[in-house]
Design a protein around this motif. Structure first.
Motif, mmCIF file in Angstrom:
data_model
loop_
_atom_site.group_PDB
_atom_site.id
_atom_site.type_symbol
_atom_site.label_atom_id
_atom_site.label_comp_id
_atom_site.label_asym_id
_atom_site.label_seq_id
_atom_site.Cartn_x
_atom_site.Cartn_y
_atom_site.Cartn_z
ATOM 1 N N ALA A 133 0.821 -1.215 0.000
ATOM 2 C CA ALA A 133 0.000 0.000 0.000
ATOM 3 C C ALA A 133 0.854 1.264 0.000
ATOM 4 C CB ALA A 133 -0.947 -0.017 1.194
ATOM 5 N N PRO A 134 1.933 1.349 0.810
ATOM 6 C CA PRO A 134 2.733 2.579 0.780
ATOM 7 C C PRO A 134 3.387 2.836 -0.579
ATOM 8 C CG PRO A 134 3.200 1.299 2.753
ATOM 9 C CD PRO A 134 2.389 0.424 1.861
ATOM 10 N N GLU A 135 3.943 1.752 -1.173
ATOM 11 C CA GLU A 135 4.589 1.919 -2.480
ATOM 12 C C GLU A 135 3.564 2.298 -3.559
ATOM 13 O OE1 GLU A 135 7.092 -0.360 0.134
ATOM 14 O OE2 GLU A 135 5.041 -0.717 -0.544
ATOM 15 N N GLN A 136 2.386 1.657 -3.513
ATOM 16 C CA GLN A 136 1.348 1.977 -4.499
ATOM 17 C C GLN A 136 0.882 3.412 -4.335
ATOM 18 O OE1 GLN A 136 0.193 -0.265 -7.065
ATOM 19 N NE2 GLN A 136 -0.371 1.786 -7.740
ATOM 20 N N ALA A 156 8.701 4.647 -17.402
ATOM 21 C CA ALA A 156 7.877 5.840 -17.172
ATOM 22 C C ALA A 156 7.490 6.489 -18.495
ATOM 23 C CB ALA A 156 8.636 6.829 -16.298
ATOM 24 N N GLN A 157 8.439 6.537 -19.441
ATOM 25 C CA GLN A 157 8.149 7.130 -20.747
ATOM 26 C C GLN A 157 7.066 6.337 -21.477
ATOM 27 O OE1 GLN A 157 9.324 9.923 -22.286
ATOM 28 N NE2 GLN A 157 7.978 9.460 -24.000
ATOM 29 N N GLU A 158 7.193 5.030 -21.448
ATOM 30 C CA GLU A 158 6.237 4.191 -22.182
ATOM 31 C C GLU A 158 4.865 4.155 -21.520
ATOM 32 O OE1 GLU A 158 5.704 -0.487 -23.583
ATOM 33 O OE2 GLU A 158 7.556 0.189 -22.629
ATOM 34 N N GLN A 159 4.850 4.044 -20.196
ATOM 35 C CA GLN A 159 3.593 3.807 -19.503
ATOM 36 C C GLN A 159 2.883 5.084 -19.063
ATOM 37 O OE1 GLN A 159 2.337 0.842 -19.319
ATOM 38 N NE2 GLN A 159 4.089 -0.391 -19.913
ATOM 39 N N VAL A 160 3.631 6.144 -18.810
ATOM 40 C CA VAL A 160 3.011 7.360 -18.260
ATOM 41 C C VAL A 160 3.285 8.589 -19.125
ATOM 42 C CG1 VAL A 160 2.857 8.882 -16.254
ATOM 43 C CG2 VAL A 160 3.206 6.429 -15.918
ATOM 44 N N VAL A 161 4.567 8.864 -19.354
ATOM 45 C CA VAL A 161 4.919 10.105 -20.051
ATOM 46 C C VAL A 161 4.373 10.117 -21.474
ATOM 47 C CG1 VAL A 161 6.813 11.589 -20.810
ATOM 48 C CG2 VAL A 161 6.977 10.367 -18.624
ATOM 49 N N GLY A 162 4.564 9.016 -22.191
ATOM 50 C CA GLY A 162 4.085 8.953 -23.571
ATOM 51 C C GLY A 162 2.590 9.211 -23.691
ATOM 52 N N ALA A 203 -2.519 9.434 -17.825
ATOM 53 C CA ALA A 203 -1.434 9.076 -16.899
ATOM 54 C C ALA A 203 -1.785 7.846 -16.078
ATOM 55 C CB ALA A 203 -1.128 10.258 -15.979
ATOM 56 N N ARG A 204 -3.071 7.663 -15.789
ATOM 57 C CA ARG A 204 -3.492 6.553 -14.917
ATOM 58 C C ARG A 204 -3.815 5.275 -15.675
ATOM 59 N NH1 ARG A 204 -6.912 10.529 -12.590
ATOM 60 N NH2 ARG A 204 -8.661 9.524 -13.619
ATOM 61 N N ASP A 222 -2.341 -0.371 -13.363
ATOM 62 C CA ASP A 222 -2.258 -1.782 -12.994
ATOM 63 C C ASP A 222 -1.028 -2.470 -13.595
ATOM 64 O OD1 ASP A 222 -4.595 -1.500 -11.570
ATOM 65 O OD2 ASP A 222 -5.881 -2.158 -13.224
ATOM 66 N N ARG A 223 -0.545 -1.965 -14.716
ATOM 67 C CA ARG A 223 0.606 -2.590 -15.386
ATOM 68 C C ARG A 223 1.937 -2.062 -14.875
ATOM 69 N NH1 ARG A 223 -2.475 -0.877 -19.789
ATOM 70 N NH2 ARG A 223 -0.854 0.627 -20.355
ATOM 71 N N LEU A 224 1.917 -0.917 -14.234
ATOM 72 C CA LEU A 224 3.158 -0.245 -13.884
ATOM 73 C C LEU A 224 4.047 -1.048 -12.939
ATOM 74 C CD1 LEU A 224 4.625 2.316 -14.598
ATOM 75 C CD2 LEU A 224 3.467 3.477 -12.724
ATOM 76 N N PRO A 225 3.538 -1.625 -11.832
ATOM 77 C CA PRO A 225 4.443 -2.375 -10.945
ATOM 78 C C PRO A 225 5.159 -3.517 -11.641
ATOM 79 C CG PRO A 225 2.354 -1.913 -9.843
ATOM 80 C CD PRO A 225 2.174 -1.534 -11.277
ATOM 81 N N ASP A 226 4.428 -4.287 -12.442
ATOM 82 C CA ASP A 226 5.050 -5.412 -13.142
ATOM 83 C C ASP A 226 6.051 -4.922 -14.172
ATOM 84 O OD1 ASP A 226 5.032 -8.392 -13.666
ATOM 85 O OD2 ASP A 226 4.563 -7.631 -15.666
ATOM 86 N N ALA A 227 5.718 -3.815 -14.851
ATOM 87 C CA ALA A 227 6.645 -3.268 -15.848
ATOM 88 C C ALA A 227 7.933 -2.793 -15.191
ATOM 89 C CB ALA A 227 5.983 -2.119 -16.604
ATOM 90 N N LEU A 228 7.834 -2.195 -14.029
ATOM 91 C CA LEU A 228 9.034 -1.743 -13.316
ATOM 92 C C LEU A 228 9.873 -2.928 -12.860
ATOM 93 C CD1 LEU A 228 7.472 1.149 -11.199
ATOM 94 C CD2 LEU A 228 9.094 1.388 -13.090
#
Length: 538
Positions: free
Chosen positions: A357-360, A510-516, A390-391, A395-401
């Motif tokens: 929860a804190p990391e999310q 970050a570029q692929e999942q959020v910034v782009g 941006a959002r 759900d994919r961001l943690p696994d992508a990181l």
């Protein structure tokens, strides 16, 4: 209007129509569907009208019950056209009077006008190359819903709008608020006629006209031409006829009407969208996002593990051979994190603790702050679209990181050149000490067996075996201490390299999942604004 000026005008209209279409495409999914659908209907009407006869100008006569609209229609036509349909109730359905060029059938079919009358020529009104269609339309205040629907539809279709008012109801709010005010952008193709001026005393005509102009000016129609006429006496009818003939001869009404439709549609889209421009993605906010995601993805944990792993491996390779074996009982931090695996990156995963929860919460906060910074200054719907972009990968961001960290080359299996040198010297030191111990052991054995013990060579008074033992032990310990200092420095350098590579990997995610997605949303908002500006250009 010359052929060249007409071509330029329609070319400009083409660009504005395309710009309006581009604005709708950009706003799809961002702005509410009803206003977008209304604009698409405008585009569809424009496309249909332009595909029909460009030689005909369609003029609609609109008015309230008792305004004398049909009488003025007949007077301008110089014929009783409005009474030619044998069973036609008074102004209950559209009636067309057609002059000039042939080919009016398709456009009247599109207008859904069944009552058609090929009118006798009126001198100077239209010629064989200039088509003119006058429509006598139902009363806009009719009690019949079908009649009001016809009027509403024709307001959006005819090329020129002639509003017939009478002295008693010229300020009626129903016509002004329901019809004229919303058509403020259509002033170039709107004509207002104050009919039945014969019922006013001559001194009152000018004040009533001035009052009407003031009302129209307050509605944004100050440039609309206002004429006084009387269908009964013929006063002003020639002026009305001349104004209509001018519109037909110049052949600009169709383009002006469509341009006005585009301008109004653009204004309505602008009102729904709101004003403002997104700040866009800034380097500082991009860097901050990557840093926050790196922290949430446990990059500092991995960097510390890289440093500890290097120091542990250096000890195993260069420590004093007598004690270095103890290091083998200490677990490798990188192996515990599954970061020494040789499995392909696409199937490999780390053993880092999953995002709690804190990391999310930290990730969500970082993404939200980034989106808010990029959308600053944008109108509400576009700010919401930027946040949603941006959002969308939440759900994919943690696994992508995690995948990015697992696939980063940490140089964990890369050996340092000095390990081999230290290892050889360490073993030489150990062998030296072992040689001294062996020598002394032989001497001790000979003495124990009461055998002659040879004289031991000395160096500066020290027995050589003792010197060998001391030299080997001291050299081994010194090398071990020196190796620790070298390992600490090299571990810091290895950790710095790992940190840089991990941050690059996180920045790529970050570029692929959020910034782009955010950049694309910002670009859409900018493209919408540019297209809307082009569509609104007069």
């Amino acid at each position: 209007m010359s052929r060249h000026s007409g071509a330029r005008e329609f070319s400009s209209l083409d660009r504005r129509l395309q710009a309006l279409h581009d604005a709708v495409d950009a706003a799809a999914g961002v702005l509410p569907e009803p206003p977008l659908q209304a604009v698409l209907e405008v585009l569809a009407r424009a496309s249909s009208r332009r595909s029909l006869s460009a030689d005909h100008t369609v003029v609609g006569f609109f008015g309230a019950t008792g305004s004398g609209k049909s009488s003025l229609f007949n007077a301008v036509s110089d014929a009783d056209i409005a009474m030619t349909a044998a069973r036609r109730p008074t102004t209950s359905e559209p009636l067309a009077g057609v002059w000039g060029a042939d080919g009016s059938g398709p456009i009247l079919d599109w207008l859904d006008v069944g009552q058609r009358h090929r009118a006798d020529p009126v001198e100077g009104f239209a010629d064989e190359s200039t088509g003119l269609i006058l429509l006598d339309l139902p009363d806009f205040d009719s009690t019949r819903e079908a009649n009001r629907a016809v009027v509403q539809r024709m307001v959006g279709l005819v090329d020129v709008l002639v509003w017939v008012l009478d002295p008693q109801k010229y300020a009626d709010a129903a016509v002004h608020q329901g019809f004229l005010a919303p058509l403020a952008a259509h002033g170039a193709v709107t004509l207002v006629v104050l009919n039945q001026v014969d019922r006013l005393p001559s001194p009152d005509v000018a004040p009533v006209l001035e009052s009407l102009r003031g009302i129209l000016s307050g509605e944004g129609l100050g440039a609309v031409r206002v004429l006084a006429a009387s269908a009964v006496t013929g006063q002003g009818v020639d002026a009305v006829r001349t104004a209509i003939r001018t519109a037909a001869v110049q052949r600009r009404a169709q383009g002006q009407r469509l341009a006005a439709d585009v301008a109004r549609a653009a204004e309505e889209l602008a009102a729904v969208s709101g004003s403002g421009r997104a700040a866009g993605v800034q380097p500082a906010s991009r860097k901050q996002l990557a840093a926050e995601l790196a922290a949430a993805a446990n990059v500092p944990v991995v960097v510390r593990a890289v440093a500890r792993s290097y120091r542990l491996e250096a000890t195993r390779r260069t420590g004093w051979p007598v004690t270095r074996w103890l290091a083998r009982f200490r677990p490798d931090p990188l192996r515990r994190l599954n970061l020494r695996s040789s499995a392909p990156a696409e199937v490999n995963r780390t053993s880092l603790p999953p995002a709690g929860a804190p990391e999310q919460a930290r990730t969500d906060a970082a993404v939200r702050a980034f989106a808010d910074a990029a959308g600053a200054g944008a109108p509400g719907p576009w700010r919401a679209a930027i946040r949603a972009a941006a959002r969308e990968a939440r759900d994919r961001l943690p696994d992508a990181l995690d995948q990015a960290i697992a696939g980063t080359d940490l140089a964990a299996n890369k050996r340092s050149w000095w390990w081999g040198v230290f290892n050889v010297v360490q073993w030489l030191a150990l062998l030296t000490a072992a040689a001294g111990l062996g020598w002394l052991a032989v001497l001790a054995g000979l003495g124990y067996l009461q055998l002659p013990v040879p004289e031991v060579p000395r160096v500066e008074g020290w027995p050589v075996p003792t010197v060998l033992i001391g030299l080997g032990v001291v050299l081994g310990i010194l090398l071990a201490l020196a190796g620790r200092f070298l390992a600490a420095g090299a571990a810091a350098a290895r950790a710095a390299t790992a940190r840089r590579r991990l941050h690059m990997a996180v920045a790529a995610v970050a570029q692929e999942q959020v910034v782009g997605p955010v950049e694309r949303a910002v670009d859409r908002s900018a493209a919408f604004a540019v297209a809307l500006k082009k569509a609104s250009a007069r």
